[in-house]
Motif scaffolding. Structure first.
Motif, PDB file in Angstrom:
ATOM      1  N   LYS A 135      32.796  42.655 -13.687  1.00 51.25           N
ATOM      2  CA  LYS A 135      32.997  42.449 -12.254  1.00 51.25           C
ATOM      3  C   LYS A 135      31.918  43.122 -11.404  1.00 51.25           C
ATOM      4  O   LYS A 135      31.732  42.776 -10.241  1.00 51.25           O
ATOM      5  N   HIS A 136      31.186  44.064 -12.002  1.00 48.35           N
ATOM      6  CA  HIS A 136      30.090  44.705 -11.273  1.00 48.35           C
ATOM      7  C   HIS A 136      29.053  43.690 -10.805  1.00 48.35           C
ATOM      8  O   HIS A 136      28.429  43.865  -9.757  1.00 48.35           O
ATOM      9  N   LEU A 137      28.862  42.639 -11.585  1.00 51.67           N
ATOM     10  CA  LEU A 137      27.847  41.647 -11.254  1.00 51.67           C
ATOM     11  C   LEU A 137      28.128  40.996  -9.901  1.00 51.67           C
ATOM     12  O   LEU A 137      27.207  40.677  -9.151  1.00 51.67           O
ATOM     13  N   GLN A 138      29.408  40.809  -9.567  1.00 49.26           N
ATOM     14  CA  GLN A 138      29.775  40.244  -8.272  1.00 49.26           C
ATOM     15  C   GLN A 138      29.399  41.205  -7.145  1.00 49.26           C
ATOM     16  O   GLN A 138      28.945  40.788  -6.078  1.00 49.26           O
ATOM     17  N   SER A 139      29.603  42.479  -7.391  1.00 51.17           N
ATOM     18  CA  SER A 139      29.269  43.493  -6.393  1.00 51.17           C
ATOM     19  C   SER A 139      27.781  43.466  -6.067  1.00 51.17           C
ATOM     20  O   SER A 139      27.375  43.546  -4.898  1.00 51.17           O
ATOM     21  N   TYR A 140      26.944  43.332  -7.101  1.00 50.68           N
ATOM     22  CA  TYR A 140      25.500  43.308  -6.875  1.00 50.68           C
ATOM     23  C   TYR A 140      25.094  42.114  -6.022  1.00 50.68           C
ATOM     24  O   TYR A 140      24.218  42.227  -5.156  1.00 50.68           O
ATOM     25  N   ASP A 141      25.717  40.967  -6.268  1.00 53.98           N
ATOM     26  CA  ASP A 141      25.397  39.775  -5.490  1.00 53.98           C
ATOM     27  C   ASP A 141      25.733  39.974  -4.009  1.00 53.98           C
ATOM     28  O   ASP A 141      24.989  39.548  -3.128  1.00 53.98           O
ATOM     29  N   ILE A 142      26.855  40.647  -3.743  1.00 49.61           N
ATOM     30  CA  ILE A 142      27.279  40.874  -2.358  1.00 49.61           C
ATOM     31  C   ILE A 142      26.332  41.833  -1.644  1.00 49.61           C
ATOM     32  O   ILE A 142      26.014  41.660  -0.466  1.00 49.61           O
ATOM     33  N   LEU A 143      25.847  42.860  -2.363  1.00 48.07           N
ATOM     34  CA  LEU A 143      25.029  43.906  -1.747  1.00 48.07           C
ATOM     35  C   LEU A 143      23.536  43.582  -1.726  1.00 48.07           C
ATOM     36  O   LEU A 143      22.772  44.209  -0.987  1.00 48.07           O
ATOM     37  N   SER A 144      23.111  42.616  -2.531  1.00 44.12           N
ATOM     38  CA  SER A 144      21.682  42.377  -2.722  1.00 44.12           C
ATOM     39  C   SER A 144      21.009  41.865  -1.447  1.00 44.12           C
ATOM     40  O   SER A 144      21.439  40.891  -0.833  1.00 44.12           O
TER      41      SER A 144
END
Length: 387
Positions: free
Chosen positions: A39-48
């Protein structure tokens, strides 16, 4: 080109802050994750932030490299071939992308240690980014202290060391081999006492004004799950959970007991509301059990489907107190918000626990020495230092 090895939302946050300060887009995201943290991968997409990153590589085999251990002996040949393939892929990546600098966060994780040694083999500079408070420790907090050459811990560590040495990969998997970095990036440069760098300690900033962060905060403020962080109809207490029982640092019963004991007392005052932010690796059953144990309507749980680093929000949330065990934001908050009290329950956890406390006692004594005033070390009986 620079490569940032990212394995958590916090490391992503600090990596992007560094890349933003460098004023170009010659930065590559190398994303890997441990089992259960997809689920970390979703977080990176939101913050990128658009314009900072040139490329993103999701390295799904990172967890396979990290999980290699003595128990793999049964599947020895197949696993060794898998290790070789991953090592060759890393060298190929560094060469083909013409990487000139590498940034890692988890210096104890085999995949990051592999990146370190491959980079050094190619003459590439390697820097260490803060990964919470673990970078201020000179030991691995989830391992028991070793007492005597006949202790179980001593024998276990040496057997592991011999096993990895036989594989000729002891430098990668055997954490006693220290890594020497070119530069260290730290929130508290004046508290960084390890001598594992050649050049300098560079200060990290918590509140870089990256446009994507502002957009993310605005979205959270209008979301049903997070709006409580800005609702001041009551005095808000933010609890930052950690995966303590999941990481076998204490039992689940002890963890729940300590938290429920503290928060029940606070919530007796109906002016207060408790907001729980689960750790990305917390088990849902644990959070559900804590909420049930508290049995109070003034408790809400933040949505953890997409982990957002709380460091992103410290500047403007409406909270009166932040509570945790040794979560890094407890200590970071003192740098940006003097109006928020930060309370650590680490001492209390040790005090009432019936478990083997050697790991937590060592952790407490070290953190209390390095960070004596950044948090309130909750100690209702006001006992002295734990020895």
């Amino acid at each position: 080109m620079r490569l940032f090895s990212i394995s958590s939302p916090l490391i992503f946050y600090f990596s992007q802050n560094i890349a933003f300060q460098l004023k170009d887009n010659k930065n590559l995201q190398f994303l890997w994750y441990v089992e259960g943290a997809e689920k970390h991968l979703q977080s990176y997409d939101i913050l990128s932030e658009h314009g900072i990153w040139t490329e993103k590589i999701v390295f799904h085999k990172g967890k396979n490299y990290n999980d290699f251990n003595f128990m793999n002996f049964i599947k020895f040949k197949r696993r060794i071939n898998e290790l070789i393939e991953i090592e060759e892929n890393i060298l190929k990546l560094l060469t083909e992308k013409k990487i000139k600098q590498v940034f890692i966060g988890n210096r104890n994780a085999p995949i990051d240690r592999l990146l370190y040694y491959c980079s050094k083999q190619l003459g590439i500079e390697v820097n260490l980014i803060e990964d919470g408070l673990t970078n201020y420790l000179n030991f691995r907090y989830h391992e028991k202290p070793v007492h005597g050459i006949f202790s179980y811990e001593y024998i276990k560590r040496n057997v592991k060391g011999l096993f990895y040495k036989a594989l000729r990969r002891d430098k990668v998997f055997w954490e006693d081999d220290p890594l020497i970095f070119d530069n260290i990036y730290a929130i508290f440069p004046d508290r960084y006492f390890l001598k594992n760098y050649k050049k300098e300690i560079k200060k990290l900033r918590l509140n870089d004004k990256i446009p994507k962060y502002k957009e993310c905060i605005n979205n959270l403020m209008s979301s049903k799950e997070y709006e409580m962080l800005w609702n001041n109809s009551k005095k808000n207490i933010l609890f930052l959970s950690q995966s303590l029982s999941e990481d076998r640092l204490t039992s689940l019963d002890t963890e729940i007991m300590v938290l429920a004991d503290y928060f029940k007392t606070v919530l007796n005052n109906t002016d207060y509301r408790l907001i729980i932010k689960p750790h990305p690796r917390d088990k849902k059953d644990k959070i559900d059990r804590l909420v049930k144990e508290l049995g109070n309507n003034n408790v809400c749980v933040l949505n953890n489907d997409t982990p957002i680093p709380i460091e992103l929000l410290l500047d403007n949330i409406e909270v009166n107190e932040i509570v945790g065990i040794w979560s890094a934001p407890l200590f970071y908050t003192s740098l940006v918000r003097e109006d928020i009290s930060c309370v650590s329950l680490l001492f209390r956890l040790i005090e009432i626990s019936n478990d083997d406390n050697s790991k937590l006692i060592r952790l407490y004594n070290h953190l209390k020495t390095v960070f004596p005033t950044e948090v309130i070390w909750f100690n209702p009986k006001k006992k002295g230092e734990i020895i």
